[in-house]
Design an enzyme around this catalytic site. Structure first.
Site, PDB file in Angstrom:
ATOM      1  N   GLY A  33       0.798  -1.231   0.000  1.00  0.00           N
ATOM      2  CA  GLY A  33       0.000   0.000   0.000  1.00  0.00           C
ATOM      3  C   GLY A  33       0.825   1.272   0.000  1.00  0.00           C
ATOM      4  O   GLY A  33       1.876   1.364  -0.638  1.00  0.00           O
ATOM      5  N   ASP A  35       2.517   2.482   2.392  1.00  0.00           N
ATOM      6  CA  ASP A  35       3.817   2.223   3.052  1.00  0.00           C
ATOM      7  C   ASP A  35       4.849   1.815   1.999  1.00  0.00           C
ATOM      8  O   ASP A  35       5.968   2.351   1.936  1.00  0.00           O
ATOM      9  CB  ASP A  35       3.601   1.096   4.072  1.00  0.00           C
ATOM     10  N   GLY A 120      -7.336   0.754   3.933  1.00  0.00           N
ATOM     11  CA  GLY A 120      -6.928  -0.192   2.880  1.00  0.00           C
ATOM     12  C   GLY A 120      -6.831  -1.592   3.462  1.00  0.00           C
ATOM     13  O   GLY A 120      -7.829  -2.180   3.895  1.00  0.00           O
ATOM     14  N   VAL A 121      -5.630  -2.088   3.541  1.00  0.00           N
ATOM     15  CA  VAL A 121      -5.345  -3.437   4.070  1.00  0.00           C
ATOM     16  C   VAL A 121      -5.959  -3.640   5.457  1.00  0.00           C
ATOM     17  O   VAL A 121      -6.379  -4.721   5.831  1.00  0.00           O
ATOM     18  CB  VAL A 121      -3.805  -3.640   4.125  1.00  0.00           C
ATOM     19  N   TYR A 122      -6.060  -2.542   6.239  1.00  0.00           N
ATOM     20  CA  TYR A 122      -6.573  -2.673   7.611  1.00  0.00           C
ATOM     21  C   TYR A 122      -8.097  -2.619   7.700  1.00  0.00           C
ATOM     22  O   TYR A 122      -8.660  -2.722   8.791  1.00  0.00           O
ATOM     23  CB  TYR A 122      -5.909  -1.656   8.530  1.00  0.00           C
TER      24      TYR A 122
HETATM   25  N1  APR Z   1      -0.791   7.820  -2.094  1.00  0.00           N
HETATM   26  C1  APR Z   1      -1.883   8.043  -1.319  1.00  0.00           C
HETATM   27  N2  APR Z   1      -2.657   7.053  -0.830  1.00  0.00           N
HETATM   28  C2  APR Z   1      -2.313   5.786  -1.153  1.00  0.00           C
HETATM   29  C3  APR Z   1      -1.186   5.468  -1.948  1.00  0.00           C
HETATM   30  C4  APR Z   1      -0.420   6.558  -2.432  1.00  0.00           C
HETATM   31  N3  APR Z   1       0.675   6.367  -3.199  1.00  0.00           N
HETATM   32  N4  APR Z   1      -1.131   4.103  -2.077  1.00  0.00           N
HETATM   33  C5  APR Z   1      -2.184   3.603  -1.395  1.00  0.00           C
HETATM   34  N5  APR Z   1      -2.907   4.604  -0.850  1.00  0.00           N
HETATM   35  C6  APR Z   1      -4.130   4.550  -0.066  1.00  0.00           C
HETATM   36  C7  APR Z   1      -4.977   3.313  -0.175  1.00  0.00           C
HETATM   37  O1  APR Z   1      -5.708   3.322  -1.408  1.00  0.00           O
HETATM   38  C8  APR Z   1      -5.878   3.497   1.031  1.00  0.00           C
HETATM   39  O2  APR Z   1      -6.907   4.418   0.715  1.00  0.00           O
HETATM   40  O3  APR Z   1      -3.789   4.592   1.315  1.00  0.00           O
HETATM   41  C9  APR Z   1      -4.935   4.163   2.057  1.00  0.00           C
HETATM   42  C10 APR Z   1      -4.454   3.237   3.166  1.00  0.00           C
HETATM   43  O4  APR Z   1      -4.308   1.921   2.644  1.00  0.00           O
HETATM   44  P1  APR Z   1      -3.027   0.992   3.028  1.00  0.00           P
HETATM   45  O5  APR Z   1      -1.827   1.536   2.367  1.00  0.00           O
HETATM   46  O6  APR Z   1      -3.445  -0.402   2.742  1.00  0.00           O
HETATM   47  O7  APR Z   1      -2.849   1.212   4.586  1.00  0.00           O
HETATM   48  P2  APR Z   1      -3.669   0.626   5.838  1.00  0.00           P
HETATM   49  O8  APR Z   1      -5.060   0.238   5.479  1.00  0.00           O
HETATM   50  O9  APR Z   1      -3.436   1.627   6.931  1.00  0.00           O
HETATM   51  O10 APR Z   1      -2.876  -0.732   6.167  1.00  0.00           O
HETATM   52  C11 APR Z   1      -1.568  -0.623   6.668  1.00  0.00           C
HETATM   53  O11 APR Z   1      -0.693  -2.075   4.999  1.00  0.00           O
HETATM   54  O12 APR Z   1       0.967  -1.573   3.531  1.00  0.00           O
HETATM   55  C12 APR Z   1       0.708  -2.183   4.726  1.00  0.00           C
HETATM   56  O13 APR Z   1       2.741  -1.912   5.959  1.00  0.00           O
HETATM   57  C13 APR Z   1       1.389  -1.503   5.880  1.00  0.00           C
HETATM   58  O14 APR Z   1       0.874  -3.271   7.376  1.00  0.00           O
HETATM   59  C14 APR Z   1       0.535  -1.957   7.013  1.00  0.00           C
HETATM   60  C15 APR Z   1      -0.868  -1.932   6.411  1.00  0.00           C
END
Ligand code: APR
Length: 170
Positions: A33, A35, A120-122
């Site tokens: 994601g 991260d 997202g993932v969470y």
């Molecule tokens: N810019 C802005 N937003 C983004 C980007 C980007 N480049 N890439 C992804 N997103 C958005 C996703 O579409 C979602 O709306 O960030 C939001 C959060 O999604 P995730 O990245 O999946 O984060 P989260 O739900 O908080 O889960 C965190 O995911 O990547 C892993 O290491 C991370 O274990 C942690 C978990």
């Protein structure tokens, strides 16, 4: 009307704000994601600095340099994993926003960009997460001169619509 809060659709790794927030995990050692995108754009020195931080608790935040990113700082915050909403998830998400804003203000950041933490993932429900985010950002800015501008950087139209709606509500 909140002149100090804006919502855009875009890629947070391309924003030239003073600090961007990373939706991290408690290891702070990268992931998928946003991260993954932030670590890819920042380069390996970001991970090297993250290794020195020895993780971060959910709802808390830690700050590093931005390295190859246009942003000067990255503020890493592990959001809560949604487990049905009865395990303190809403309070922990609120704490993420407060912790990041406090760190940004402490560093003198005038502009801060957030992704949609935990949606997202969470799997945190989007509308509820957006309402919490806007509520906490509003409350912090009402009490602090810094940051001057906070931008929610939404990666897709559905997410942007949810934050636009939350911002439109008083
Ligand atoms: N810019 C802005 N937003 C983004 C980007 C980007 N480049 N890439 C992804 N997103 C958005 C996703 O579409 C979602 O709306 O960030 C939001 C959060 O999604 P995730 O990245 O999946 O984060 P989260 O739900 O908080 O889960 C965190 O995911 O990547 C892993 O290491 C991370 O274990 C942690 C978990």
């Amino acid at each position: 009307m909140d002149p100090r809060i804006s919502v855009i659709q875009g890629d947070i790794t391309r924003q030239t704000c003073d600090a961007i927030v990373n939706a991290a995990n408690t290891s702070l050692l990268g992931g998928g994601g946003v991260d993954g995108a932030i670590h890819r754009a920042a380069g390996p020195d970001l991970l090297a600095e993250c290794r020195t931080l020895h993780g971060c608790d959910t709802g808390k935040a830690k700050i590093t340099g931005g390295y190859r990113l246009p942003a000067s700082y990255v503020i890493h915050t592990p959001g809560p994993i949604w487990r049905g909403g009865e395990n303190g998830e809403p309070d922990l998400l609120a704490s993420c926003y407060r912790s990041c804003l406090a760190l940004a203000a402490e560093k003198g950041c005038k502009t801060v960009c957030f992704p949609s933490i935990s949606t997202g993932v969470y799997h945190f429900p989007l509308a509820q997460a957006a309402a919490i985010a806007i509520r906490e950002i509003r409350a912090f800015l009402a009490e602090h001169p810094l940051p001057e501008q906070v931008t929610m950087v939404c990666f897709d139209a559905k997410t942007k619509a949810a934050y636009d709606k939350a911002l439109a509500e008083r």
